[in-house]
Design an enzyme around this catalytic site. Structure first.
Site, PDB file in Angstrom:
ATOM      1  N   MET A   1       0.809  -1.160  -0.091  1.00 53.36           N
ATOM      2  CA  MET A   1       0.056  -0.117   0.142  1.00 53.36           C
ATOM      3  C   MET A   1       0.741   1.243  -0.028  1.00 53.36           C
ATOM      4  O   MET A   1       1.756   1.373   0.716  1.00 53.36           O
ATOM      5  CB  MET A   1      -0.803   0.168   1.184  1.00 53.36           C
ATOM      6  CG  MET A   1      -1.817  -1.130   1.465  1.00 53.36           C
ATOM      7  SD  MET A   1      -3.234  -0.853  -0.092  1.00 53.36           S
ATOM      8  CE  MET A   1      -4.290  -2.072   0.443  1.00 53.36           C
ATOM      9  N   CYS A   2       0.483   2.141  -0.917  1.00 55.72           N
ATOM     10  CA  CYS A   2       1.228   3.545  -1.098  1.00 55.72           C
ATOM     11  C   CYS A   2       0.974   4.236   0.360  1.00 55.72           C
ATOM     12  O   CYS A   2       0.045   4.148   0.942  1.00 55.72           O
ATOM     13  CB  CYS A   2       1.109   4.101  -2.267  1.00 55.72           C
ATOM     14  SG  CYS A   2       1.530   2.847  -3.710  1.00 55.72           S
TER      15      CYS A   2
END
Length: 262
Positions: free
Chosen positions: A1-2
């Site tokens: 996940m960014c």
């Protein structure tokens, strides 16, 4: 996940926004607190901003290096000042190429777009389905291989087909379309999106069948007066508000905030 970050308000330097907060985007790249998958965000980064005075298309600066290893960003950040900034640090989905074509923010004409989340088994599930729903222009506009860029292309196609509808409604309908595709293919799709034309921010915290990634907003803090910040994680101790799950958050030119359920 960014990890995502967006700012709208009084002109601010990139240095003040990216480096000064105690839990800045730089820190979140190597020591995130609320990621549900992955450990670090070392697969590149990008910053997009709009000119404070001129009506021009936005500017972007990207790299496939970890953000802490880019020797040019500190100097650039001291120079650039903007009223509207979008930035992200990347944790690449396994199997996705680490190249500039897959670096966000994605840019089309006046729009900037960043996405945190994923479409489960994207290449095997919704890749072809999404592409079949695109208008020809945006089908050809895709340069990379990420689910993020395909979500943008779907959104832009819907904007083209619904030019007289509010962008918030078009984003909502795009996410519902994505959720229906995901349901038919029995996969999960999460889409924390921040989208801007330089005058407004439109964001979502959304997932089709799971808990969406974290997202917060903060308005008119003493450290950033006359502004709104939207971020995956709080940047510093303050009165941050968690965005409701499955909602659209819009920020107007006067920094008014509206939240609607999807």
């Amino acid at each position: 996940m960014c990890r995502l970050l967006a700012y709208l308000g009084s002109p601010v330097s990139l240095e003040h926004l990216l480096y000064k907060p105690e839990h800045s985007l730089i820190v979140q790249s190597y020591q995130p607190r609320e990621m549900t998958s992955g450990v670090v965000n070392a697969d590149g980064f990008g910053v997009g901003w709009y000119h404070s005075q001129k009506d021009t298309e936005p500017f972007t600066y990207k790299n496939t290096l970890p953000i802490w290893n880019d020797i040019n960003l500190p100097s650039l950040s001291r120079y650039v000042e903007s009223r509207c900034v979008l930035a992200y640090v990347r944790s690449a989905t396994p199997g996705q190429a680490l190249d500039f074509a897959n670096c966000q923010p994605f840019h089309y004409q006046k729009f900037l777009f960043i996405h945190n989340g994923r479409i489960e088994n994207f290449r095997q599930s919704l890749h072809r389905k999404i592409r079949s729903a695109l208008t020809p222009d945006f089908y050809e506009h895709i340069n990379g291989s990420t689910d993020s860029e395909h979500i943008l292309a779907l959104l832009l196609s819907q904007i083209e087909n619904n030019q007289h509808r509010p962008l918030e409604l078009v984003l909502r309908n795009t996410l519902l379309m994505l959720a229906e595709m995901a349901k038919r293919h029995q996969v999960d799709a999460s889409a924390n999106v921040i989208f801007s034309d330089g005058q407004r921010l439109i964001a979502s915290r959304f997932a089709s069948s799971s808990k969406p990634p974290s997202l917060y907003w903060l308005k008119d803090d003493l450290m950033f007066p006359n502004s709104v910040i939207i971020a995956s994680e709080p940047l510093f101790a303050a009165n941050w508000t968690a965005c409701p799950e499955n909602s659209i958050i819009s920020v107007g030119e006067d920094c008014d905030i509206k939240i609607e359920s999807i």
